[in-house]
Design a protein around this motif. Sequence first.
Motif, short mmCIF file in Angstrom:
data_model
loop_
_atom_site.label_atom_id
_atom_site.label_comp_id
_atom_site.label_asym_id
_atom_site.label_seq_id
_atom_site.Cartn_x
_atom_site.Cartn_y
_atom_site.Cartn_z
N ASP A 1 1.15 5.18 -0.04
CA ASP A 1 0.38 6.38 0.29
C ASP A 1 0.97 7.60 -0.38
O ASP A 1 2.05 8.06 -0.02
CB ASP A 1 0.37 6.58 1.81
N MET B 1 -3.96 10.32 -2.17
CA MET B 1 -4.52 11.39 -1.34
C MET B 1 -4.08 12.72 -1.96
O MET B 1 -3.28 13.47 -1.39
CB MET B 1 -4.05 11.23 0.10
N HIS C 1 -2.59 4.64 -3.00
CA HIS C 1 -3.68 5.37 -2.35
C HIS C 1 -3.42 6.85 -2.59
O HIS C 1 -2.55 7.46 -1.96
CB HIS C 1 -3.68 5.01 -0.86
N HIS D 1 0.86 -1.18 0.00
CA HIS D 1 0.00 0.00 0.00
C HIS D 1 0.90 1.23 0.00
O HIS D 1 1.71 1.43 0.91
CB HIS D 1 -0.90 -0.04 1.23
N ASP E 1 -8.33 1.01 5.99
CA ASP E 1 -7.02 1.65 6.11
C ASP E 1 -7.04 2.63 7.27
O ASP E 1 -7.82 3.58 7.26
CB ASP E 1 -6.71 2.37 4.78
#
Length: 246
Positions: free
Chosen positions: A36, A77, A75, A34, A202
Amino acid sequence: APKAIIAPSILSADFAELGAACSRTIGQGADWLHVDIMDGHFVPNLTFGPPVVAKIRSHVAPPAEHHGKGTFDCHMMIAEPKKWVKEFKAAGCDLYCFHYEAAVDSSDAESPEATSAAKTSPRALIRYIHDQGMLAGIAVKPGTRVDVLYDVLDSDDAAERPDMVLVMTVEPGFGGQKFMASELPKVEALRKRYPELNIEVDGGLGPGTIDQAADAGANVIVAGSAVFGAKDPAGVIALLREAVDK
Ligand code: DX5
Ligand code: ZN
């Protein structure tokens, strides 16, 4: 429900030895990594961009099939998810998971993330991500209702349907925060409606919170501090998997 997929968040790895940390984590039994990505705008923190993703790709064999071992679960953001799709594909991203809040049309114009002209509809963005050859995920922050996702999930056209939904169980931005059990009804509602959907959770996941998340129906488990801060990361990864697959 679909099988467990364990996705350690490399946000909690030692960035000074990131490549080694990534390949070691896969060796310890992780399915996905994962990754970020934060832009200092959608969330109040900065991480890294495509050059770093491309470097770690050379330490982790790409997945042999969609959803396979070594999948880079990015992910995003970021305030302008559409803008970065091609760059992240070129860097080696396999699953591009954008935030619903960053992709909604001007209807949500009060929200600071939703002001730019780069807005696109979730359906169009999912189609675009698929066209680039990646899986598409859609994420919701704690303040966002999950029923806003039913429109894309119910699409008749597979090209506009997400491959995964991410339900945040902390406010996005930082690792090591407290798990918000208040978000689990969203997972339950999704699991009831979509028995085969990959549902990711998450934030704050670890041995003390996994049972609640698994019982609610989550199958893709992100864990940052719980894996990278453990004496026995392989043991934690196995424990998380057993809790989901039991
Ligand atoms: C938070 C990130 C998470 C974070 C999770 O914004 O999206 O992926 O790394 O960290 P833990 O597992 O420590 O809560
Ligand atoms: Zn994350």
